[in-house]
Scaffold this motif. Structure first.
Motif, mmCIF file in Angstrom:
data_model
loop_
_atom_site.group_PDB
_atom_site.id
_atom_site.type_symbol
_atom_site.label_atom_id
_atom_site.label_comp_id
_atom_site.label_asym_id
_atom_site.label_seq_id
_atom_site.Cartn_x
_atom_site.Cartn_y
_atom_site.Cartn_z
ATOM 1 N N CYS A 205 30.054 36.107 11.319
ATOM 2 C CA CYS A 205 30.027 35.880 9.869
ATOM 3 C C CYS A 205 30.018 37.205 9.107
ATOM 4 O O CYS A 205 30.691 37.345 8.077
ATOM 5 N N PHE A 206 29.271 38.172 9.637
ATOM 6 C CA PHE A 206 29.252 39.497 9.001
ATOM 7 C C PHE A 206 30.630 40.143 9.069
ATOM 8 O O PHE A 206 31.092 40.767 8.099
ATOM 9 N N ALA A 207 31.316 39.995 10.213
ATOM 10 C CA ALA A 207 32.666 40.561 10.355
ATOM 11 C C ALA A 207 33.631 39.904 9.366
ATOM 12 O O ALA A 207 34.476 40.581 8.757
ATOM 13 N N LEU A 208 33.500 38.592 9.183
ATOM 14 C CA LEU A 208 34.354 37.897 8.210
ATOM 15 C C LEU A 208 34.062 38.370 6.790
ATOM 16 O O LEU A 208 34.981 38.525 5.974
ATOM 17 N N LEU A 209 32.782 38.598 6.495
ATOM 18 C CA LEU A 209 32.417 39.120 5.177
ATOM 19 C C LEU A 209 33.023 40.501 4.956
ATOM 20 O O LEU A 209 33.560 40.804 3.879
ATOM 21 N N MET A 210 32.978 41.356 5.991
ATOM 22 C CA MET A 210 33.571 42.692 5.884
ATOM 23 C C MET A 210 35.091 42.609 5.743
ATOM 24 O O MET A 210 35.704 43.415 5.043
ATOM 25 N N ALA A 211 35.695 41.617 6.396
ATOM 26 C CA ALA A 211 37.137 41.422 6.247
ATOM 27 C C ALA A 211 37.489 41.039 4.813
ATOM 28 O O ALA A 211 38.492 41.500 4.252
ATOM 29 N N TYR A 212 36.629 40.223 4.202
ATOM 30 C CA TYR A 212 36.849 39.846 2.800
ATOM 31 C C TYR A 212 36.694 41.062 1.886
ATOM 32 O O TYR A 212 37.471 41.247 0.941
ATOM 33 N N VAL A 213 35.684 41.899 2.178
ATOM 34 C CA VAL A 213 35.489 43.134 1.408
ATOM 35 C C VAL A 213 36.703 44.048 1.569
ATOM 36 O O VAL A 213 37.175 44.661 0.597
ATOM 37 N N PHE A 214 37.213 44.146 2.795
ATOM 38 C CA PHE A 214 38.405 44.954 3.062
ATOM 39 C C PHE A 214 39.593 44.446 2.239
ATOM 40 O O PHE A 214 40.341 45.235 1.637
ATOM 41 N N TYR A 215 39.737 43.124 2.168
ATOM 42 C CA TYR A 215 40.829 42.526 1.389
ATOM 43 C C TYR A 215 40.665 42.819 -0.097
ATOM 44 O O TYR A 215 41.629 43.207 -0.777
ATOM 45 N N LEU A 216 39.436 42.644 -0.630
ATOM 46 C CA LEU A 216 39.195 42.892 -2.048
ATOM 47 C C LEU A 216 39.408 44.363 -2.408
ATOM 48 O O LEU A 216 39.903 44.678 -3.496
ATOM 49 N N ALA A 217 39.023 45.268 -1.497
ATOM 50 C CA ALA A 217 39.136 46.701 -1.782
ATOM 51 C C ALA A 217 40.586 47.161 -1.823
ATOM 52 O O ALA A 217 40.966 47.979 -2.672
ATOM 53 N N PHE A 244 37.837 51.686 4.375
ATOM 54 C CA PHE A 244 37.566 52.356 5.659
ATOM 55 C C PHE A 244 36.223 51.906 6.225
ATOM 56 O O PHE A 244 36.116 51.599 7.421
ATOM 57 N N VAL A 245 35.193 51.864 5.376
ATOM 58 C CA VAL A 245 33.862 51.433 5.830
ATOM 59 C C VAL A 245 33.909 49.991 6.316
ATOM 60 O O VAL A 245 33.329 49.644 7.356
ATOM 61 N N ALA A 246 34.611 49.120 5.566
ATOM 62 C CA ALA A 246 34.711 47.717 5.968
ATOM 63 C C ALA A 246 35.425 47.584 7.307
ATOM 64 O O ALA A 246 35.001 46.816 8.181
ATOM 65 N N ALA A 247 36.515 48.342 7.493
ATOM 66 C CA ALA A 247 37.247 48.294 8.763
ATOM 67 C C ALA A 247 36.369 48.787 9.916
ATOM 68 O O ALA A 247 36.392 48.219 11.023
ATOM 69 N N TRP A 248 35.608 49.846 9.662
ATOM 70 C CA TRP A 248 34.706 50.371 10.690
ATOM 71 C C TRP A 248 33.651 49.332 11.070
ATOM 72 O O TRP A 248 33.351 49.128 12.255
ATOM 73 N N MET A 249 33.104 48.615 10.061
ATOM 74 C CA MET A 249 32.104 47.592 10.336
ATOM 75 C C MET A 249 32.708 46.401 11.079
ATOM 76 O O MET A 249 32.048 45.787 11.925
ATOM 77 N N ILE A 250 33.973 46.080 10.794
ATOM 78 C CA ILE A 250 34.641 44.992 11.528
ATOM 79 C C ILE A 250 34.777 45.373 12.999
ATOM 80 O O ILE A 250 34.533 44.557 13.905
ATOM 81 N N TRP A 251 35.153 46.627 13.238
ATOM 82 C CA TRP A 251 35.304 47.094 14.625
ATOM 83 C C TRP A 251 33.960 47.079 15.352
ATOM 84 O O TRP A 251 33.864 46.626 16.503
ATOM 85 N N LEU A 252 32.898 47.552 14.682
ATOM 86 C CA LEU A 252 31.569 47.526 15.295
ATOM 87 C C LEU A 252 31.114 46.092 15.563
ATOM 88 O O LEU A 252 30.499 45.804 16.604
ATOM 89 N N SER A 253 31.410 45.185 14.639
ATOM 90 C CA SER A 253 31.010 43.787 14.811
ATOM 91 C C SER A 253 31.726 43.162 16.000
ATOM 92 O O SER A 253 31.126 42.400 16.771
ATOM 93 N N ALA A 254 33.009 43.479 16.145
ATOM 94 C CA ALA A 254 33.770 42.935 17.273
ATOM 95 C C ALA A 254 33.174 43.395 18.598
ATOM 96 O O ALA A 254 33.058 42.610 19.553
ATOM 97 N N LYS A 255 32.785 44.679 18.671
ATOM 98 C CA LYS A 255 32.142 45.169 19.883
ATOM 99 C C LYS A 255 30.789 44.504 20.098
ATOM 100 O O LYS A 255 30.398 44.199 21.227
ATOM 101 N N SER A 256 30.051 44.289 18.999
ATOM 102 C CA SER A 256 28.705 43.740 19.115
ATOM 103 C C SER A 256 28.720 42.301 19.606
ATOM 104 O O SER A 256 27.801 41.873 20.311
ATOM 105 N N VAL A 257 29.734 41.533 19.212
ATOM 106 C CA VAL A 257 29.819 40.134 19.669
ATOM 107 C C VAL A 257 29.864 40.090 21.190
ATOM 108 O O VAL A 257 29.125 39.326 21.837
ATOM 109 N N PHE A 258 30.697 40.911 21.801
ATOM 110 C CA PHE A 258 30.791 40.957 23.261
ATOM 111 C C PHE A 258 29.474 41.423 23.872
ATOM 112 O O PHE A 258 29.013 40.881 24.883
#
Length: 413
Positions: A205-217, A244-258
């Motif tokens: 859910c956090f990754a999806l929120l960051m994806a939305y922030v990335f889209y809005l930015a 950039f921050v949102a993309a970085w958080m999406i990448w961290l979230s993807a790693k964290s899920v695993f």
């Protein structure tokens, strides 16, 4: 002297001094410096009226210069000197030394993590609390309980949560709530649900929120709307940085899920939560989120109540459901207030010290900039590097202050 008597004398002297200053300064201005008499009476009155506001502002300006301006200048001077060389000027050597220390970059990384997590969650919880408590009959009572942590000092809150995270040997009763709950899990469906599936869902859910922030930015940049809207020159760099921050958080979230789904847990053994790298920073953030949620709730609740009822009624007549009313009607109308709450909490986060100092003292990879500055100034007695870190904190805070002033002036106009 009795403390109560001392406090009373302080109040009398302080209030009496203010009244005396304004009265005597007015008398001096009107009777001595520019008297309202003689052939120059008009000119004197105009000059007195021009000087009077500055005369009234002088105590505040003097106090700001003494307690804010002078410390900033002195801190900047100390950051360019070396105590071990009797205060000799060393230029940017302290900044170079600071940049070469792993602890400084650990503090920068943790501050960035705090800046991303705490304001977002505090504002979101505050907005959610404001919306829900306004819809129940005992909402004011609920708001009082949610706001109550604001009355607790940061150190007091840190002590409370340190007890929650407390760890005792396995053969003793756990007084820490978190360990008492942890020991209830010994594998099985409950452990999978609460320790793997639920955290993974939160991260997604956090990754999806960051994806939305990335889209809005980046949406205005992709559609090239900024230039047509006459945006400010700093809008493009700010949007790129946010993306950039949102993309970085999406990448961290993807790693964290695993990592969460594949993690091995020490079931049946109490955990020393504050010594777990990376996760312990989140345990510290919970304290500040708990405190700041009440602040966000009060401000956002007032903003929600300021929305015209006609707007809500029109949306209901048009067939909008509660979620559409909240996200498409209410939130856009109070977006300015949400930004103010967000930036205010961000300022608190940038200066966070008490919680980290009282709970971990920066150990186990929980160092933050304010605690790093304290260690350098008062433990290592290195005023050069300590002052340099203070300047870094000030530089990080300054853009947010400018942003708040800019928004305040724009709303006034």
């Amino acid at each position: 002297m009795n403390p109560a008597l001392q406090g009373l004398i302080t109040i009398i002297v302080g209030v009496g001094g203010c009244i005396g200053y304004f009265y005597l300064s007015n008398q001096f201005l009107d009777k001595v410096l520019f008297p309202a008499r003689g052939k120059h009476i008009g000119r004197n009155i105009n000059r007195a009226n021009m000087i009077r506001p500055w005369l009234f502002l002088f105590p505040a300006i003097f106090a700001l210069a003494l307690y804010l301006g002078y410390p900033v200048i002195e801190t900047l001077r100390l950051s360019l000197t070396d105590r071990s060389l009797d205060g000799a000027f060393v230029g940017l050597d302290n900044y170079a030394q600071m940049a070469s220390e792993p602890k400084f970059w650990e503090a920068m990384r943790n501050n960035m993590l705090w800046l991303i997590v705490v304001p977002a969650i505090s504002t979101a919880f505050g907005l959610l609390s404001a919306q829900l408590t306004d819809r129940i009959a005992w909402g004011n009572v609920a708001k009082s309980f949610i706001f109550m942590p604001m009355a607790i000092s940061f150190v007091g809150a840190a002590v409370i949560f340190k007890l929650i995270y407390d760890t005792r040997p396995a053969n003793q009763d756990q007084i820490g709530v978190l360990n008492a709950v942890w020991l209830m899990f010994e594998g099985g469906p409950g452990s999978f649900l609460f320790l793997r599936l639920l955290p993974a869902a939160i991260v997604i859910c956090f990754a999806l929120l960051m994806a939305y922030v990335f889209y809005l930015a980046l949406k205005p940049l992709i559609r090239r709307e900024s230039a047509r809207a006459g945006g400010s020159w700093w809008a493009v760099p700010l949007r790129l940085f946010a993306g950039f921050v949102a993309a970085w958080m999406i990448w961290l979230s993807a790693k964290s899920v695993f990592s969460v789904l594949s993690a091995e847990f020490a079931f049946g053994a109490p955990q020393t939560w504050l010594t777990l790298p990376f996760w312990n920073s989140f345990f510290l953030m919970v304290v500040l989120i708990w405190i700041q949620t009440g602040f966000a709730m009060v401000i956002l609740s007032a903003a929600l109540r300021g929305i015209p009822e006609e707007t809500i009624e029109a949306a209901i007549l048009d067939g909008a459901n509660p979620f559409q009313i909240f996200f498409k009607i209410k939130v856009p109308q109070i977006m300015g207030t949400i930004v103010v709450v967000w930036t205010t909490i961000t300022l608190v986060v940038l200066k966070v010290f008490d919680i980290v100092f009282a709970m971990t003292n920066g150990q186990w990879e929980t160092q933050v900039l304010a605690n790093y500055m304290y260690d350098k100034l008062f433990r290592a007695n290195d005023w050069g590097v300590g002052s340099a870190s203070a300047i870094v904190i000030m530089v990080l805070v300054l853009p947010i202050l400018v942003w708040n002033v800019y928004n305040a002036r724009k709303e006034m106009n």
